[in-house]
Scaffold this motif. Structure first.
Motif, short mmCIF file in Angstrom:
data_model
loop_
_atom_site.label_atom_id
_atom_site.label_comp_id
_atom_site.label_asym_id
_atom_site.label_seq_id
_atom_site.Cartn_x
_atom_site.Cartn_y
_atom_site.Cartn_z
N VAL A 15 0.81 -1.22 0.00
CA VAL A 15 0.00 0.00 0.00
C VAL A 15 0.85 1.28 0.00
O VAL A 15 0.57 2.19 -0.78
N PRO A 16 1.89 1.39 0.84
CA PRO A 16 2.68 2.63 0.78
C PRO A 16 3.32 2.86 -0.59
O PRO A 16 3.31 3.98 -1.11
N GLU A 17 3.85 1.79 -1.18
CA GLU A 17 4.46 1.92 -2.50
C GLU A 17 3.41 2.24 -3.57
O GLU A 17 3.66 3.02 -4.49
N LEU A 18 2.22 1.65 -3.41
CA LEU A 18 1.12 1.94 -4.34
C LEU A 18 0.72 3.41 -4.23
O LEU A 18 0.47 4.07 -5.24
N SER A 19 0.73 3.93 -3.02
CA SER A 19 0.40 5.35 -2.81
C SER A 19 1.40 6.26 -3.51
O SER A 19 1.01 7.29 -4.09
N ILE A 20 2.66 5.90 -3.47
CA ILE A 20 3.68 6.69 -4.15
C ILE A 20 3.44 6.66 -5.66
O ILE A 20 3.50 7.70 -6.33
N GLY A 21 3.16 5.49 -6.20
CA GLY A 21 2.89 5.38 -7.64
C GLY A 21 1.67 6.18 -8.06
O GLY A 21 1.69 6.88 -9.08
N ILE A 22 0.61 6.12 -7.26
CA ILE A 22 -0.60 6.88 -7.58
C ILE A 22 -0.34 8.38 -7.43
O ILE A 22 -0.81 9.19 -8.25
N GLY A 23 0.41 8.76 -6.40
CA GLY A 23 0.76 10.18 -6.22
C GLY A 23 1.57 10.71 -7.39
O GLY A 23 1.34 11.84 -7.86
N LEU A 24 2.49 9.91 -7.88
CA LEU A 24 3.29 10.32 -9.03
C LEU A 24 2.43 10.42 -10.29
O LEU A 24 2.62 11.32 -11.11
N LEU A 25 1.46 9.54 -10.41
CA LEU A 25 0.52 9.61 -11.53
C LEU A 25 -0.31 10.89 -11.45
O LEU A 25 -0.57 11.54 -12.48
N MET A 57 5.97 14.72 -18.64
CA MET A 57 4.74 14.05 -18.26
C MET A 57 4.76 12.58 -18.67
O MET A 57 4.39 11.71 -17.88
N ILE A 58 5.24 12.30 -19.86
CA ILE A 58 5.33 10.91 -20.33
C ILE A 58 6.26 10.11 -19.43
O ILE A 58 5.95 8.98 -19.02
N GLY A 59 7.40 10.70 -19.07
CA GLY A 59 8.33 10.04 -18.16
C GLY A 59 7.69 9.76 -16.81
O GLY A 59 7.86 8.67 -16.23
N SER A 64 5.43 6.12 -12.93
CA SER A 64 4.36 5.82 -11.98
C SER A 64 3.72 4.46 -12.28
O SER A 64 3.41 3.71 -11.35
N LEU A 65 3.55 4.12 -13.55
CA LEU A 65 2.99 2.80 -13.88
C LEU A 65 3.93 1.68 -13.46
O LEU A 65 3.47 0.64 -12.96
N LEU A 66 5.23 1.88 -13.64
CA LEU A 66 6.20 0.87 -13.18
C LEU A 66 6.14 0.71 -11.66
O LEU A 66 6.21 -0.40 -11.13
N LEU A 67 6.01 1.83 -10.95
CA LEU A 67 5.92 1.77 -9.49
C LEU A 67 4.63 1.09 -9.04
O LEU A 67 4.63 0.31 -8.08
N ILE A 68 3.53 1.36 -9.74
CA ILE A 68 2.25 0.72 -9.40
C ILE A 68 2.33 -0.78 -9.63
O ILE A 68 1.89 -1.57 -8.79
N VAL A 69 2.91 -1.19 -10.75
CA VAL A 69 3.06 -2.63 -11.02
C VAL A 69 3.94 -3.27 -9.95
O VAL A 69 3.62 -4.35 -9.44
N ALA A 70 5.03 -2.62 -9.58
CA ALA A 70 5.90 -3.16 -8.53
C ALA A 70 5.14 -3.27 -7.21
O ALA A 70 5.29 -4.25 -6.47
N ALA A 71 4.31 -2.27 -6.90
CA ALA A 71 3.53 -2.30 -5.66
C ALA A 71 2.52 -3.45 -5.69
O ALA A 71 2.30 -4.11 -4.67
N LEU A 72 1.90 -3.70 -6.84
CA LEU A 72 0.94 -4.79 -6.96
C LEU A 72 1.62 -6.15 -6.82
O LEU A 72 0.98 -7.13 -6.42
N ARG A 73 2.90 -6.20 -7.10
CA ARG A 73 3.67 -7.44 -6.97
C ARG A 73 4.33 -7.58 -5.59
O ARG A 73 5.14 -8.47 -5.39
#
Length: 178
Positions: A15-25, A57-59, A64-73
């Motif tokens: 969850v904390p890592e997912l929050s970072i990914g969503i925040g970056l998104l 923005m693309i970067g 953020s998508l890579l971080l979200i995938v890592a958080a889901l794993r």
């Protein structure tokens, strides 16, 4: 249980890592929103003032998508780091440094506000060499300020320090030309 059984076990949601990914998104969305507000003259053919913000923005979206995938794993932190308690005092110094920069940049100027922020952030990270940190922050802040102000013509917050140095630099340039 064999190692293949352990690898097949489902990972927990970090969850904390997912929050970072969503925040970056969300940051990427803010960059897109602000970039859409930039007026673009029809005189620009292919490269205009929005190219670099869109690349940024693309970067941010990709990261953020890579971080979200890592958080889901299960996240990217090793287990021993996940069990380390947060140092709230250190986080407080970093937060105070960032807030101080935000509040002081207008009245003091970019350089002074940045030096104060740099010293507080260094203290939060454990440095107790305040004078060294202030001098390092001063060098970095002046390089950033004059890089933007002189090289790019972008005013990022001139204060007393910047105005005094600009006066000296203009006098030197005037003496060299005259």
């Amino acid at each position: 249980m064999s190692s293949s059984d352990q690898q097949a076990a489902p990972s927990r949601l970090a969850v904390p890592e997912l929050s970072i990914g969503i925040g970056l998104l969300a940051c990427a969305a803010a960059v897109a929103w602000q970039t859409l507000a930039i007026p673009v003259s029809p005189l620009y053919s292919k490269v205009g003032p929005t190219v670099f913000p869109y690349l940024t923005m693309i970067g941010l979206v990709v990261l953020s998508l890579l971080l979200i995938v890592a958080a889901l794993r299960g996240g990217w932190q090793p287990e021993e780091e996940k069990e380390t308690p947060t140092d709230w005092k250190a986080m407080g110094f970093v937060a105070v440094g960032l807030i101080a920069n935000l509040l002081l940049i207008q009245p003091l100027g970019f350089t002074a506000a940045s030096v104060i922020m740099f010293v507080l952030v260094c203290f939060g990270f454990g440095s107790r060499h305040t004078l060294r940190d202030a001098l390092t922050g001063l060098i970095l802040a002046l390089a950033a300020y004059f890089g933007f102000a002189r090289a790019l013509g972008v005013n990022i917050g001139a204060g007393f320090v910047e105005n005094q140095l600009n006066t000296v630099i203009d006098a030197i340039i005037g003496a060299l030309r005259g």
